[in-house]
Design a protein around this motif. Structure first.
Motif, PDB file in Angstrom:
ATOM      1  N   LEU A  15       0.853  -1.185   0.000  1.00  0.00           N
ATOM      2  CA  LEU A  15       0.000   0.000   0.000  1.00  0.00           C
ATOM      3  C   LEU A  15       0.891   1.238   0.000  1.00  0.00           C
ATOM      4  O   LEU A  15       1.713   1.419   0.903  1.00  0.00           O
ATOM      5  N   LYS A  16       0.731   2.059  -1.027  1.00  0.00           N
ATOM      6  CA  LYS A  16       1.460   3.334  -1.051  1.00  0.00           C
ATOM      7  C   LYS A  16       0.565   4.418  -0.465  1.00  0.00           C
ATOM      8  O   LYS A  16      -0.546   4.650  -0.948  1.00  0.00           O
ATOM      9  N   MET A  17       1.081   5.046   0.571  1.00  0.00           N
ATOM     10  CA  MET A  17       0.323   6.081   1.266  1.00  0.00           C
ATOM     11  C   MET A  17       1.112   7.390   1.184  1.00  0.00           C
ATOM     12  O   MET A  17       2.267   7.439   1.616  1.00  0.00           O
ATOM     13  N   GLY A  19       2.459  11.040   2.074  1.00  0.00           N
ATOM     14  CA  GLY A  19       2.672  11.726   3.341  1.00  0.00           C
ATOM     15  C   GLY A  19       1.526  12.668   3.661  1.00  0.00           C
ATOM     16  O   GLY A  19       1.101  12.797   4.809  1.00  0.00           O
ATOM     17  N   GLU A  20       1.007  13.306   2.616  1.00  0.00           N
ATOM     18  CA  GLU A  20      -0.075  14.271   2.831  1.00  0.00           C
ATOM     19  C   GLU A  20      -1.347  13.626   3.376  1.00  0.00           C
ATOM     20  O   GLU A  20      -2.196  14.309   3.947  1.00  0.00           O
ATOM     21  N   ALA A  21      -1.465  12.319   3.222  1.00  0.00           N
ATOM     22  CA  ALA A  21      -2.628  11.619   3.792  1.00  0.00           C
ATOM     23  C   ALA A  21      -2.603  11.680   5.320  1.00  0.00           C
ATOM     24  O   ALA A  21      -3.628  11.488   5.965  1.00  0.00           O
ATOM     25  N   GLY A  60       6.474  11.352   2.025  1.00  0.00           N
ATOM     26  CA  GLY A  60       6.946  12.392   2.937  1.00  0.00           C
ATOM     27  C   GLY A  60       6.552  13.796   2.525  1.00  0.00           C
ATOM     28  O   GLY A  60       7.046  14.775   3.093  1.00  0.00           O
ATOM     29  N   GLY A  61       5.637  13.885   1.564  1.00  0.00           N
ATOM     30  CA  GLY A  61       5.278  15.191   0.995  1.00  0.00           C
ATOM     31  C   GLY A  61       4.686  16.167   1.996  1.00  0.00           C
ATOM     32  O   GLY A  61       4.682  17.374   1.745  1.00  0.00           O
ATOM     33  N   ASN A  62       4.181  15.686   3.120  1.00  0.00           N
ATOM     34  CA  ASN A  62       3.658  16.584   4.166  1.00  0.00           C
ATOM     35  C   ASN A  62       4.788  17.274   4.920  1.00  0.00           C
ATOM     36  O   ASN A  62       4.546  18.247   5.647  1.00  0.00           O
ATOM     37  N   ILE A  63       6.007  16.762   4.772  1.00  0.00           N
ATOM     38  CA  ILE A  63       7.140  17.323   5.517  1.00  0.00           C
ATOM     39  C   ILE A  63       8.118  18.028   4.566  1.00  0.00           C
ATOM     40  O   ILE A  63       8.491  19.185   4.779  1.00  0.00           O
ATOM     41  N   TRP A  64       8.507  17.344   3.529  1.00  0.00           N
ATOM     42  CA  TRP A  64       9.492  17.934   2.615  1.00  0.00           C
ATOM     43  C   TRP A  64       9.489  17.180   1.287  1.00  0.00           C
ATOM     44  O   TRP A  64       9.348  15.954   1.287  1.00  0.00           O
ATOM     45  N   ARG A  65       9.640  17.923   0.209  1.00  0.00           N
ATOM     46  CA  ARG A  65       9.848  17.310  -1.105  1.00  0.00           C
ATOM     47  C   ARG A  65      11.166  17.805  -1.671  1.00  0.00           C
ATOM     48  O   ARG A  65      11.484  18.995  -1.525  1.00  0.00           O
ATOM     49  N   GLY A 140      12.017   5.672   1.401  1.00  0.00           N
ATOM     50  CA  GLY A 140      11.896   5.316  -0.017  1.00  0.00           C
ATOM     51  C   GLY A 140      12.794   4.160  -0.363  1.00  0.00           C
ATOM     52  O   GLY A 140      12.780   3.134   0.307  1.00  0.00           O
ATOM     53  N   MET A 141      13.584   4.341  -1.426  1.00  0.00           N
ATOM     54  CA  MET A 141      14.555   3.297  -1.798  1.00  0.00           C
ATOM     55  C   MET A 141      15.968   3.722  -1.400  1.00  0.00           C
ATOM     56  O   MET A 141      16.933   3.021  -1.695  1.00  0.00           O
ATOM     57  N   GLY A 142      16.083   4.872  -0.755  1.00  0.00           N
ATOM     58  CA  GLY A 142      17.395   5.301  -0.267  1.00  0.00           C
ATOM     59  C   GLY A 142      18.200   6.099  -1.267  1.00  0.00           C
ATOM     60  O   GLY A 142      19.307   6.540  -0.960  1.00  0.00           O
ATOM     61  N   ASN A 143      17.663   6.299  -2.458  1.00  0.00           N
ATOM     62  CA  ASN A 143      18.378   7.045  -3.492  1.00  0.00           C
ATOM     63  C   ASN A 143      17.672   8.350  -3.809  1.00  0.00           C
ATOM     64  O   ASN A 143      16.455   8.363  -4.002  1.00  0.00           O
ATOM     65  N   PRO A 144      18.453   9.451  -3.913  1.00  0.00           N
ATOM     66  CA  PRO A 144      17.831  10.696  -4.362  1.00  0.00           C
ATOM     67  C   PRO A 144      17.336  10.575  -5.794  1.00  0.00           C
ATOM     68  O   PRO A 144      17.670   9.614  -6.487  1.00  0.00           O
ATOM     69  N   TYR A 145      16.559  11.538  -6.238  1.00  0.00           N
ATOM     70  CA  TYR A 145      15.991  11.611  -7.591  1.00  0.00           C
ATOM     71  C   TYR A 145      14.860  10.620  -7.820  1.00  0.00           C
ATOM     72  O   TYR A 145      14.398  10.467  -8.949  1.00  0.00           O
ATOM     73  N   PHE A 146      14.416   9.929  -6.772  1.00  0.00           N
ATOM     74  CA  PHE A 146      13.281   9.026  -6.935  1.00  0.00           C
ATOM     75  C   PHE A 146      12.147   9.469  -6.016  1.00  0.00           C
ATOM     76  O   PHE A 146      12.320  10.345  -5.173  1.00  0.00           O
ATOM     77  N   THR A 148       8.573   8.116  -3.626  1.00  0.00           N
ATOM     78  CA  THR A 148       8.107   6.944  -2.877  1.00  0.00           C
ATOM     79  C   THR A 148       7.118   6.118  -3.718  1.00  0.00           C
ATOM     80  O   THR A 148       6.903   4.955  -3.410  1.00  0.00           O
ATOM     81  N   ASP A 149       6.534   6.708  -4.773  1.00  0.00           N
ATOM     82  CA  ASP A 149       5.716   5.894  -5.691  1.00  0.00           C
ATOM     83  C   ASP A 149       6.608   4.848  -6.360  1.00  0.00           C
ATOM     84  O   ASP A 149       6.273   3.662  -6.411  1.00  0.00           O
ATOM     85  N   THR A 150       7.721   5.302  -6.897  1.00  0.00           N
ATOM     86  CA  THR A 150       8.635   4.376  -7.559  1.00  0.00           C
ATOM     87  C   THR A 150       9.221   3.387  -6.546  1.00  0.00           C
ATOM     88  O   THR A 150       9.371   2.200  -6.837  1.00  0.00           O
TER      89      THR A 150
HETATM   90  N1  UDP Z   1      12.694  10.649  -2.033  1.00  0.00           N
HETATM   91  C1  UDP Z   1      13.882  10.305  -2.643  1.00  0.00           C
HETATM   92  N2  UDP Z   1      14.105   8.994  -2.944  1.00  0.00           N
HETATM   93  C2  UDP Z   1      13.212   8.012  -2.679  1.00  0.00           C
HETATM   94  C3  UDP Z   1      11.983   8.378  -2.095  1.00  0.00           C
HETATM   95  C4  UDP Z   1      11.746   9.702  -1.773  1.00  0.00           C
HETATM   96  O1  UDP Z   1      14.730  11.152  -2.892  1.00  0.00           O
HETATM   97  O2  UDP Z   1      13.497   6.826  -2.957  1.00  0.00           O
HETATM   98  C5  UDP Z   1      12.487  12.054  -1.594  1.00  0.00           C
HETATM   99  C6  UDP Z   1      12.037  12.994  -2.699  1.00  0.00           C
HETATM  100  O3  UDP Z   1      12.692  14.216  -2.509  1.00  0.00           O
HETATM  101  C7  UDP Z   1      10.549  13.160  -2.412  1.00  0.00           C
HETATM  102  C8  UDP Z   1      10.499  13.078  -0.908  1.00  0.00           C
HETATM  103  O4  UDP Z   1      11.494  12.104  -0.579  1.00  0.00           O
HETATM  104  O5  UDP Z   1      10.080  14.412  -2.869  1.00  0.00           O
HETATM  105  C9  UDP Z   1       9.165  12.675  -0.319  1.00  0.00           C
HETATM  106  O6  UDP Z   1       8.626  11.565  -1.017  1.00  0.00           O
HETATM  107  P1  UDP Z   1       7.355  11.681  -1.990  1.00  0.00           P
HETATM  108  O7  UDP Z   1       7.363  13.004  -2.683  1.00  0.00           O
HETATM  109  O8  UDP Z   1       7.330  10.473  -2.855  1.00  0.00           O
HETATM  110  O9  UDP Z   1       6.178  11.639  -0.925  1.00  0.00           O
HETATM  111  P2  UDP Z   1       4.596  11.676  -1.146  1.00  0.00           P
HETATM  112  O10 UDP Z   1       4.295  12.601  -2.290  1.00  0.00           O
HETATM  113  O11 UDP Z   1       4.163  10.293  -1.445  1.00  0.00           O
HETATM  114  O12 UDP Z   1       4.063  12.144   0.160  1.00  0.00           O
END
Ligand code: UDP
Length: 245
Positions: A15-17, A19-21, A60-65, A140-146, A148-150
């Motif tokens: 289940l992908k949830m 952050g804003e949820a 984590g979008g509720n905290i930082w993107r 996430g997967m621990g790598n920048p540029y991705f 949490t959907d991926t």
């Molecule tokens: N992020 C990342 N690598 C990952 C997963 C997340 O760098 O494998 C960072 C990315 O900056 C992203 C932020 O974590 O903007 C928060 O994740 P995401 O935007 O996917 O959260 P959501 O929109 O689902 O709340």
């Protein structure tokens, strides 16, 4: 599995949830405990009733993107790491709420922080699921540029989940022909193909996640996470949302 199929116990799902949820418009806080408790209640109840092997990838979008920081001049990789750390905060909030309801969980982080949570190890994640623990993937997967959907798609493939459940939080309950908030003629699809999503630019998840799921034959169910009873229906395989396959 298609919507409408009878419930099978022990189905393995991710289940992908977002952050804003976990936030709410009623509060200025990044995390609203009332919202988290409600979601945790849905999850604990469905685990008790249906005994799925459930893993959750929390955003984590509720905290930082990452892109927010980049716009402010912060190095992109650093900003993405900040985003990943935000997901850990969310994961701990979710863990706390689910465990208070008596459902065991494990948080597995893709960035090592052994004092806080276990590191993500694929075989260990599967073992936790087999033992009936809800696994919460963090960082996430621990790598920048991705995103949490991926990351959710990647982990779902790794642990051989049947399906990725993409819970939306914006009140949109599936995939529509156009943005239903802007176009009153938009219609919701019960089912679409991965190619439809790509060719018609139906924005449900980022393209990297969609193409990954397509290449790995991983179906995605898009549904409204916040609708009453939706988590149960999605996990039970009821007709809900839009199936992408
Ligand atoms: N992020 C990342 N690598 C990952 C997963 C997340 O760098 O494998 C960072 C990315 O900056 C992203 C932020 O974590 O903007 C928060 O994740 P995401 O935007 O996917 O959260 P959501 O929109 O689902 O709340």
């Amino acid at each position: 599995m298609t919507p409408g199929e009878p419930v099978r116990r022990g189905r393995r799902l991710v289940l992908k949830m977002s952050g804003e949820a976990l936030a709410s418009s009623a509060s200025d806080e990044a995390i609203d405990a009332v919202v988290v408790e409600r979601l945790a209640g849905d999850i604990a109840a469905v685990c008790h009733e249906l005994e799925p092997e459930l893993a959750i990838m929390v955003g984590g979008g509720n905290i930082w993107r990452g892109t927010t920081g980049e716009g402010q001049g912060i190095d992109r990789a650093t900003s993405d790491t900040m985003g990943m750390l935000g997901t850990v905060i969310n994961a701990l909030a979710l863990q706390d709420a689910i465990e208070r309801l008596g459902q065991p969980t494990r948080v597995l982080t893709a960035i090592h922080m052994a004092e806080v949570a276990e590191p993500y190890i694929r075989r260990r994640a599967i073992r936790h699921l087999e033992k009936g623990r809800v696994v919460i993937f963090a960082a996430g997967m621990g790598n920048p540029y991705f995103t949490t959907d991926t990351s959710a798609a990647l982990r779902a493939a790794e642990i051989e989940a049947e399906m990725l459940l993409k819970g939306t939080h914006s009140g949109v309950d599936g995939v529509y022909s156009a943005d239903p908030k802007l176009d009153s003629t938009a219609v919701r699809f019960d089912e679409v193909t991965f190619m439809d999503v790509v060719n018609r630019d139906l924005r449900v998840m980022d393209l990297t996640a969609i193409t990954f799921c397509k290449d790995n034959k991983l179906p995605i169910l898009v549904f409204d996470l916040m609708a009453p009873g939706a988590v149960r229906r999605a996990l039970a395989g009821d007709e809900i949302g839009t199936l992408i396959r």
